[in-house]
Design a protein around this motif. Structure first.
Motif, mmCIF file in Angstrom:
data_model
loop_
_atom_site.group_PDB
_atom_site.id
_atom_site.type_symbol
_atom_site.label_atom_id
_atom_site.label_comp_id
_atom_site.label_asym_id
_atom_site.label_seq_id
_atom_site.Cartn_x
_atom_site.Cartn_y
_atom_site.Cartn_z
ATOM 1 N N UNK A 37 0.812 -1.210 0.000
ATOM 2 C CA UNK A 37 0.000 0.000 0.000
ATOM 3 C C UNK A 37 0.851 1.268 0.000
ATOM 4 N N UNK A 38 2.129 1.123 0.236
ATOM 5 C CA UNK A 38 2.996 2.291 0.409
ATOM 6 C C UNK A 38 3.739 2.688 -0.866
ATOM 7 N N UNK A 39 3.395 2.083 -1.991
ATOM 8 C CA UNK A 39 4.072 2.407 -3.255
ATOM 9 C C UNK A 39 3.038 2.739 -4.311
ATOM 10 N N UNK A 40 3.446 3.428 -5.394
ATOM 11 C CA UNK A 40 2.516 3.653 -6.505
ATOM 12 C C UNK A 40 2.098 2.303 -7.106
ATOM 13 N N UNK A 41 0.881 2.220 -7.567
ATOM 14 C CA UNK A 41 0.360 0.934 -8.031
ATOM 15 C C UNK A 41 0.012 0.965 -9.509
ATOM 16 N N UNK A 42 0.458 -0.076 -10.217
ATOM 17 C CA UNK A 42 -0.136 -0.347 -11.513
ATOM 18 C C UNK A 42 -1.146 -1.468 -11.271
ATOM 19 N N UNK A 43 -1.824 -1.925 -12.259
ATOM 20 C CA UNK A 43 -2.925 -2.856 -12.035
ATOM 21 C C UNK A 43 -2.441 -4.171 -11.421
ATOM 22 N N UNK A 44 -1.273 -4.673 -11.783
ATOM 23 C CA UNK A 44 -0.760 -5.917 -11.212
ATOM 24 C C UNK A 44 -0.473 -5.740 -9.727
ATOM 25 N N UNK A 45 0.083 -4.607 -9.346
ATOM 26 C CA UNK A 45 0.378 -4.364 -7.939
ATOM 27 C C UNK A 45 -0.906 -4.223 -7.128
ATOM 28 N N UNK A 46 -1.929 -3.642 -7.724
ATOM 29 C CA UNK A 46 -3.213 -3.514 -7.037
ATOM 30 C C UNK A 46 -3.771 -4.907 -6.743
#
Length: 81
Positions: A37-46
């Motif tokens: 939750x502490x980093x910018x997210x692309x769809x895979x990270x979400x």
């Protein structure tokens, strides 16, 4: 611990240990979710973040169940119910 058998002490120790291990696993799951939750997210990270949330929720349920078993054993020891 008056009138406590060694079997009762062993059972309390077991339930306490299970509860403590469940709490440690829950903390690890929370930290895993927090890291995602502490980093910018692309769809895979979400998707990973969402899965981490589900894992954390499962660990919370395990903690609650372990806590109940431990509390019930303590109530039985002290109050007989």
């Amino acid at each position: 611990m008056d009138d406590v058998t060694s079997d009762q002490i062993e059972q309390l120790d077991q339930f306490q240990g299970e509860y403590r291990r469940a709490v440690e696993d829950w903390i690890a799951a929370i930290k895993s979710e927090e890291a995602l939750a502490a980093v910018p997210h692309d769809i895979a990270e979400v998707d990973k973040w969402e899965q981490a949330h589900f894992a954390e929720d499962e660990m919370r349920i395990k903690v609650k169940n372990a806590k109940k078993r431990y509390e019930d054993a303590i109530r039985q020891k002290f109050y007989g119910f």
